[in-house]
Design a protein around this motif. Structure first.
Motif, short mmCIF file in Angstrom:
data_model
loop_
_atom_site.label_atom_id
_atom_site.label_comp_id
_atom_site.label_asym_id
_atom_site.label_seq_id
_atom_site.Cartn_x
_atom_site.Cartn_y
_atom_site.Cartn_z
N GLU A 255 41.03 -5.43 -2.32
CA GLU A 255 39.83 -5.53 -1.50
C GLU A 255 40.13 -5.85 -0.04
O GLU A 255 39.20 -5.95 0.77
N THR A 256 41.40 -6.03 0.31
CA THR A 256 41.78 -6.36 1.68
C THR A 256 42.21 -5.11 2.43
O THR A 256 43.12 -4.41 1.97
N PRO A 257 41.60 -4.81 3.57
CA PRO A 257 41.98 -3.61 4.32
C PRO A 257 43.47 -3.62 4.67
O PRO A 257 44.05 -4.67 4.98
N GLY A 258 44.08 -2.46 4.61
CA GLY A 258 45.48 -2.32 4.98
C GLY A 258 46.46 -2.48 3.84
O GLY A 258 47.68 -2.42 4.06
N TRP A 259 45.94 -2.67 2.62
CA TRP A 259 46.82 -2.89 1.48
C TRP A 259 46.60 -1.85 0.39
O TRP A 259 45.47 -1.46 0.11
N ASP A 260 47.68 -1.43 -0.22
CA ASP A 260 47.64 -0.75 -1.50
C ASP A 260 48.07 -1.77 -2.57
O ASP A 260 48.95 -2.59 -2.31
N ARG B 171 51.00 1.90 4.94
CA ARG B 171 50.29 0.70 4.50
C ARG B 171 51.26 -0.19 3.72
O ARG B 171 52.23 0.27 3.14
N HIS C 227 40.26 0.30 -6.13
CA HIS C 227 41.30 0.84 -5.26
C HIS C 227 42.70 0.38 -5.67
O HIS C 227 43.61 0.39 -4.83
N GLN D 209 52.23 -2.38 0.52
CA GLN D 209 51.92 -2.23 -0.90
C GLN D 209 52.31 -3.49 -1.65
O GLN D 209 53.47 -3.89 -1.66
#
Length: 368
Positions: A26-31, A4, A46, A6
């Motif tokens: 809150e965005t999919p695919g991100w740490d 992913r 998260h 970061q």
């Protein structure tokens, strides 16, 4: 190694940084990793937070040198001197802000396995708005630099010097007047206005406009900045580009004042010009009493809640100025043509954030 992306958000306790951290989390695919000396008020579920003093080079080398999986950096930190406005032309402060960026980027670049993008925050001061209100409008990114010393230029030139052959690209965003949920932020007018409104309401008084003559402005919602950072992180069109950023409409304080008053459950009174930086500090004990009476979660001390926001509000409200004021506008065409078309109604934004402060119990309830 994580598959992913970061995002490391530096300055995560500030009004911009907190919103950016929230957007990536809150965005999919991100740490998302938030970095700041103080803990953000609401760390997203998260996301994780790391505390470090950006002026401590050795501490930064340890913290950022360990961030092996960082792929994107958003730098939203700034050091402001007491008095705020005077510090904007202080050379020592300019060098301090340059040094802070260096302390972050150098160990991050040396140790991260795949740093690909750096986003840097500037603002209207890039056009000399704080020095000469009579600039041509709308201000455009393609203009030559305004001839004044500014830490913006020091930081931007530093990125330009390090970027060739580095493997990463940069984007500079220039937001307008920002509204969001940071506590103790030096450049967030909402806590200052909220305290003023609460004190007026507690004394049974209407909400009188405290500023100077009208001026056409632009604002930007902090969450919109967050979404712009997520867009810039992966957009080819954002690489090595500078973008103005605003809600998409314009406003005049006097015209939106009834909206602000209604959000606080107050009537609008006759204008009463005053420097909030002078009239509010002596009333801190009264604010602390309001905090206790309403069971608020807001700090009872102005330093922790408002920061230097009273002085910043005075600056934005044109307090002490006379005569017609020229408009303060920038063009946002470039970022829209590049693909970021998000927008926000400024009146809706004001209602939303005031309601949010009330929900968080940072300000008394509308009907309380």
């Amino acid at each position: 190694m994580s598959m992913r992306d970061q995002a490391v958000v530096v300055g995560a306790s500030g009004i911009v940084g907190q919103a950016v951290l929230r957007a990536f989390a809150e965005t999919p695919g991100w740490d998302a990793v938030g970095v700041s000396r103080r803990l953000p008020v609401n760390v997203p579920l998260h996301a994780r937070h790391v505390s470090v003093d950006l002026t401590d080079r050795d501490a930064c080398a340890s913290v950022f040198g360990a961030m092996k999986d960082a792929t994107h950096l958003v730098y939203a930190a700034v050091n402001e001197k007491p008095g705020l406005v005077a510090g904007w032309v202080d050379r020592d402060q300019m060098q301090l802000n340059l040094g802070m960026l260096r302390n972050v980027l150098e160990p991050l670049q040396a140790n991260a396995r795949g740093l690909r993008h750096v986003t840097l925050m500037q603002g209207g001061k890039a056009y000399g708005i704080h020095l000469d209100p009579n600039l041509a409008v709308p201000a455009r990114e393609r203009w030559p630099r305004h001839p004044h010393d500014n830490f913006y230029w020091l930081q931007e030139d530093y990125l330009r010097e390090r970027q060739p052959h580095s493997g990463w690209h940069w984007t500079v965003l220039r937001p307008r007047l920002v509204f969001g949920d940071g506590l103790g932020s030096n450049m967030n007018p909402l806590p200052a206005i909220g305290v003023y409104a609460a004190l007026q309401k507690a004394r049974g008084l209407p909400l009188c406009y405290p500023g100077g003559p009208p001026r056409v402005y632009q604002a930007v919602d902090a969450d919109l900045i967050g979404r712009a950072c997520v867009w810039a992180a992966r957009s080819i069109e954002a690489r090595n580009e500078i973008f103005n950023l605003a809600n998409g409409d314009e406003f005049v304080w006097q015209n939106v004042w009834p909206v602000i008053a209604d959000a606080f459950g107050m009537a609008v009174g006759e204008p009463q010009q005053q420097h909030l930086a002078e009239t509010m500090p002596p009333l801190e004990a009264q604010w602390a009493k309001i905090v206790g009476q309403h069971g608020l979660q807001a700090p009872p001390r102005f330093r922790e809640f408002v920061g230097q926001g009273f002085a910043y509000a005075d600056f934005q409200l044109n307090t002490g100025k006379t005569g017609p004021q020229p408009p303060s506008l920038v063009s946002t065409i470039k970022i829209r043509k590049a693909g970021f078309t998000d927008c926000m109604d400024t009146e809706d934004m004001l209602r939303r954030w005031i309601q949010r402060y009330q929900e968080l119990r940072w300000l008394p309830p509308r009907d309380g």
